[in-house]
Design an enzyme around this catalytic site. Structure first.
Site, PDB file in Angstrom:
ATOM      1  N   PRO A  69       0.851  -1.201   0.000  1.00 17.97           N
ATOM      2  CA  PRO A  69       0.000   0.000   0.000  1.00 17.97           C
ATOM      3  C   PRO A  69       0.888   1.253   0.000  1.00 17.97           C
ATOM      4  O   PRO A  69       1.878   1.319   0.731  1.00 17.97           O
ATOM      5  CB  PRO A  69      -0.786  -0.110   1.303  1.00 17.97           C
ATOM      6  N   TYR A  70       0.519   2.229  -0.814  1.00 19.58           N
ATOM      7  CA  TYR A  70       1.327   3.436  -1.015  1.00 19.58           C
ATOM      8  C   TYR A  70       0.411   4.648  -0.845  1.00 19.58           C
ATOM      9  O   TYR A  70      -0.595   4.775  -1.526  1.00 19.58           O
ATOM     10  CB  TYR A  70       1.916   3.379  -2.425  1.00 19.58           C
ATOM     11  N   GLY A  71       0.753   5.505   0.129  1.00 21.64           N
ATOM     12  CA  GLY A  71      -0.045   6.723   0.347  1.00 21.64           C
ATOM     13  C   GLY A  71       0.570   7.862  -0.441  1.00 21.64           C
ATOM     14  O   GLY A  71       0.333   8.019  -1.632  1.00 21.64           O
ATOM     15  N   GLY A  72       1.424   8.644   0.215  1.00 24.41           N
ATOM     16  CA  GLY A  72       2.097   9.730  -0.480  1.00 24.41           C
ATOM     17  C   GLY A  72       3.564   9.425  -0.766  1.00 24.41           C
ATOM     18  O   GLY A  72       4.284  10.273  -1.284  1.00 24.41           O
ATOM     19  N   GLY A  73       4.011   8.252  -0.402  1.00 23.98           N
ATOM     20  CA  GLY A  73       5.416   7.908  -0.630  1.00 23.98           C
ATOM     21  C   GLY A  73       6.363   8.732   0.222  1.00 23.98           C
ATOM     22  O   GLY A  73       7.519   8.962  -0.134  1.00 23.98           O
ATOM     23  N   THR A  74       5.880   9.186   1.395  1.00 17.04           N
ATOM     24  CA  THR A  74       6.706  10.081   2.212  1.00 17.04           C
ATOM     25  C   THR A  74       7.457   9.356   3.323  1.00 17.04           C
ATOM     26  O   THR A  74       8.096  10.003   4.156  1.00 17.04           O
ATOM     27  CB  THR A  74       5.843  11.190   2.845  1.00 17.04           C
ATOM     28  N   SER A  75       7.367   8.039   3.342  1.00 14.57           N
ATOM     29  CA  SER A  75       8.045   7.289   4.402  1.00 14.57           C
ATOM     30  C   SER A  75       9.544   7.590   4.411  1.00 14.57           C
ATOM     31  O   SER A  75      10.182   7.650   3.365  1.00 14.57           O
ATOM     32  CB  SER A  75       7.851   5.785   4.190  1.00 14.57           C
TER      33      SER A  75
ATOM     34  N   ARG B 214      16.351  20.006   1.960  1.00 14.91           N
ATOM     35  CA  ARG B 214      17.240  18.886   1.631  1.00 14.91           C
ATOM     36  C   ARG B 214      17.820  19.037   0.222  1.00 14.91           C
ATOM     37  O   ARG B 214      18.988  18.752  -0.016  1.00 14.91           O
ATOM     38  CB  ARG B 214      16.468  17.562   1.708  1.00 14.91           C
TER      39      ARG B 214
ATOM     40  N   TYR C 221      13.994  15.078  18.505  1.00  9.46           N
ATOM     41  CA  TYR C 221      14.130  15.028  17.052  1.00  9.46           C
ATOM     42  C   TYR C 221      15.487  15.629  16.712  1.00  9.46           C
ATOM     43  O   TYR C 221      15.768  16.783  17.037  1.00  9.46           O
ATOM     44  CB  TYR C 221      12.998  15.858  16.457  1.00  9.46           C
TER      45      TYR C 221
END
Lengths: 531, 531
Positions: free
Chosen positions: B117-123, B388, B447
């Site tokens: 499963p792919y949402g926004g590919g932001t992983s 980035r 963070y």
């Protein structure tokens, strides 16, 4: 502190029913004849012998087995009073530490005996009642594991043995200036482990959080070994396994220790009572308060029927008459809805919240903010279970049921729940009334009390209850409510669980049970039937 | 709106690195040489052919397969930029409805193909990267299922298709006066389904809640059929199965639709920046604010190193000089810690909260409450990922990692995390700094950002990253933090999961995966290795 063996709480706290209450009930329900009460000796003499040998791990005397045989549901009361507890455990264990717990698990595994974890025995849905069957049953009372093991005031975490009862837990925390703030009506007898295993909610959960929010980590002793949960403020590292323990009702194992989120005792804690001209107005006000992030510590709205019943029972006649005249003067009509609410925090927070709540209430024609009646509620917040005995002695039986639903379903659900009860009662006189409490932005819980006269004998009384319970449960699930907001599933609610846990959800839960307890010795028959 | 195929976001939003920032980095890290960037065509030409036949259910052209091959971790960037994406899916599907999803599951089951499963590919931890293996892989992008299906303003619930991205979700709600309030840094590209599957947390989760609190029900399509969750404000009827879906990272199935708890847009939303003379003072103030139930919408404390880095990058020299003189004048010293905080609600609530926060901050020598810098934070809240690319173009690589820990562990953990990074970097120049955010009564998240010059080639750069990531992850778990507060586990964190999920916990989770996905076709290798 001796617990009454066949009812609620301690003998010296029992109170006679006020004359006015008896009079009101006789008017509404007719006169009633109390059922007899068997003695503990009689009940014990009727037990079959234990199927387990003598062992240092547990007790097998009949009186102990009777005491731990059942909980506090109305069928449990009928069974206790009749001196016919039905299926009793073959043994009762009182482990004092984790080693003894592990020994019990090993013993049970070896002898294929069933284990039933027992906290305060306050379940009203049959969590701790053994099922009939060929396997021997050991009820494991956690009452001797009740110590505070550590308190971290920086992270506000307290580590307790899970058998600690409400008052002992609070006393140990209060002595250090802290509180857990978990106050279910069963507070005086229920335990931390029981709260977690049954997903309990306290009267001030709006402020302190439900047990899901308070439980941060712990140790569960499963037949496959101990399972340890980590302690974090939050984590995104996979499913939160605390949530599998919460509501597991003894099916995974026995919780020996639990870490909970505590906080300093509030500087101030205040309770008030406000009246609305109608249920509908009160409901709208409470929803707005919750959805606007105004921080109340609790909100509860009694339907006009509950309001007038409670006021009749709480206030002597001249005072009640004056209050009723005041209602009319304030435009509240003859049948107002009573809202009980609380605020907690610093002096400034309490003032700010009180002002915000009163402002919203006024917009829905809410009047008054009586601290006297608020204090009365606080003083009597755990007394309802004692009232059952007072009513029993006059021949009246009382039970309650509860649910939670989204706001859009609440008004119709309240009507349907009461109508279903009355339909099911048929010719049996029945008094029933409802309040909402445990308010969320998404909805609230509804809690209905019903009273009816004892029938000719125990069996007829049980049959009437079964009819009423089935009707109420069906109305709850068909009206879009959960089968339980705070009592859990146990055995009485398991036939209705499929309305909210679909076959795949139940299959997933069963897969976890099977993994941890392949023999099926952990409290079988509770929560879900084996698929 | 065309997404950059080998980096973050849209091309027209890319910004050059400010000259001052480049100057600062060169001082700290030495000059650096950017690595080359391959074209999409080059990357596509290097893919092996798809192992799946043409089918109307999916696309198998190489360019599409490259675009959906990886996420946004630094190794993903290195792979994209090198034009060597490694293992790519054999096909990419774009289902438009639940029927098409079911067809994909049936197809995959029949052909023993893997579904990702792919949402926004932001992983940033490899959730959606296919593993090498014999089975064909179909990546299922949910981007075409992005509609608001219903909004219940009484119970404040919105029902969405799960592929909806942050801005589209908020736009559909905002048009009706509502908000979900879930604003992770990936907001512009990440999706509702991805937030749920990875247990995401938004920048204002202190006010609006983590995704766990926002997700109320939904439908998950598992290989064994669709699983439906019920919608209640709360329930005690057994384990809460939402919590099994939350953080399941695609291992159970694909979330097609989700109901979330929404609320009216706040009347006011304000952000401020306050400075403390030390990290320690700021930390104590923030803990007190959280533990006293003062309602901030967010709190973030930058360590002095992060503070000075951010101010250098954000402010032109004369303005920065004036601010630094002001710091000294106010007794904040040369290296203050910057606290960014927000308040949301009615005008009165915002005033009350602001006053309470400022009062506590003052007691820890916190000074100023600069709305200008607060507004700057708000305006740039999603811009860090764009930085980035600006750094890349000057030869600098940047990555982040995060954790959450109980308050008693936070001070040492921050030191250990940075020390471990620096030790692992060895001779490689390294800039690193930390902030705390996502504050709870029990603790907070930490963070850390680190920047280092690109090494001689892609492989050397990846090797350096691997060393740094291993050191950071080890420091996190050994210091008592969770391996992830908000990024999830994916593949990069799974070797560390056992530190917080013990063998029995993992066995229980695996039992659920096995029950729903006996073939093991749902995103294998993610979250947990098969036990």
């Amino acid at each position: 502190m001796e617990k009454v063996w066949n009812g609620w709480g301690e003998a010296h706290k029992q109170k006679p029913l006020p004359a006015i209450a008896h009079q009101v009930l006789t008017q509404l329900l007719g006169s009633a004849t109390p059922l007899p009460e068997a003695s503990l000796e009689q009940a014990a003499s009727r037990l079959p012998p234990s199927r387990l040998p003598e062992h240092e791990l547990y007790h097998i005397d009949a009186e102990t087995r009777v005491r731990y045989a059942r909980g506090q549901s109305l069928p449990d009361w009928l069974a206790f009073k009749a001196g016919e507890v039905g299926v009793a455990p073959d043994a009762v264990a009182f482990p004092q530490n984790r080693d003894q717990l592990e020994q019990l698990l090993a013993f049970a595994g070896k002898h294929n005996a069933i284990l039933i974890p027992y906290g305060g025995g306050t379940s009203v849905v049959g969590h701790i009642n053994p099922c009939a069957g060929d396997q021997a049953v050991i009820t494991v009372s956690m009452e001797r594991m009740n110590r505070l093991l550590s308190l971290d005031t920086t992270s506000q975490l307290a580590w307790f043995e899970a058998g600690v009862r409400g008052p002992d837990l609070e006393a140990q925390l209060n002595a250090r200036g802290y509180t857990l703030g978990h106050f279910p009506q069963s507070f005086e007898w229920s335990t931390l482990g029981g709260w977690i295993a049954s997903r309990s909610s306290g009267q001030q959960s709006l402020h302190y959080g439900r047990i899901e929010q308070l439980f941060s980590s712990g140790v569960v002793h499963t037949p496959q070994g101990p399972l340890s949960l980590p302690s974090f403020p939050a984590s995104s590292a996979g499913p939160d396994w605390r949530e599998m323990v919460l509501g597991s009702e003894g099916r995974l194992g026995i919780l020996s220790e639990a870490e909970v989120r505590v906080q300093p005792l509030p500087e101030q804690e205040r309770f008030y009572v406000t009246f609305f001209p109608s249920w509908r107005a009160g409901l709208a006000a409470i929803r707005e308060i919750a959805q606007r992030n105004v921080s109340a510590s609790m909100m509860r709205l009694s339907h006009p029927t509950e309001t007038s019943t409670h006021l009749q029972l709480a206030l002597p006649q001249p005072k009640l008459g004056r209050l009723q005249r005041l209602f009319r003067l304030l435009g509240l009509g003859d049948e107002p809805a009573m809202m009980t609410w609380g605020v907690s925090g610093s002096g400034r927070q309490v003032r700010q919240s009180r002002r915000a709540i009163k402002a919203i209430a006024r917009r829905y024609r809410g009047r008054l903010a009586l601290k006297g009646l608020g204090d009365h509620w606080r003083k009597n917040r755990y007394s309802a279970p004692y009232l059952r005995q007072s009513l029993w002695q006059h021949g009246y039986l009382v039970d309650t049921f509860e649910t939670a639903a989204n706001w859009d379903k609440v008004p119709a659900l309240q009507v349907q729940m009461e109508a279903a009860l009355k339909r099911a009662a048929g010719d049996t006189p029945l008094l029933c009334y409802t309040h909402l409490s445990h308010v969320y932005k998404q909805g609230c819980s509804l809690y209905t009390t019903y009273v009816f006269p004892a029938q000719a004998d125990f069996q007829a009384s049980l049959a009437t209850w079964q009819k009423l319970k089935a009707a109420a449960s069906t109305a709850v699930v068909e009206g879009g409510g959960t089968i339980s907001h705070q009592h859990g599933v146990g055995k009485d609610h398991s036939p209705y669980l499929h309305h909210e846990k679909d076959p795949l959800t139940q299959a997933g839960i069963q897969a976890v049970f099977d993994r941890y307890d392949p023999q099926g010795i952990m409290n079988p028959g509770t929560l879900m039937e084996r698929l």
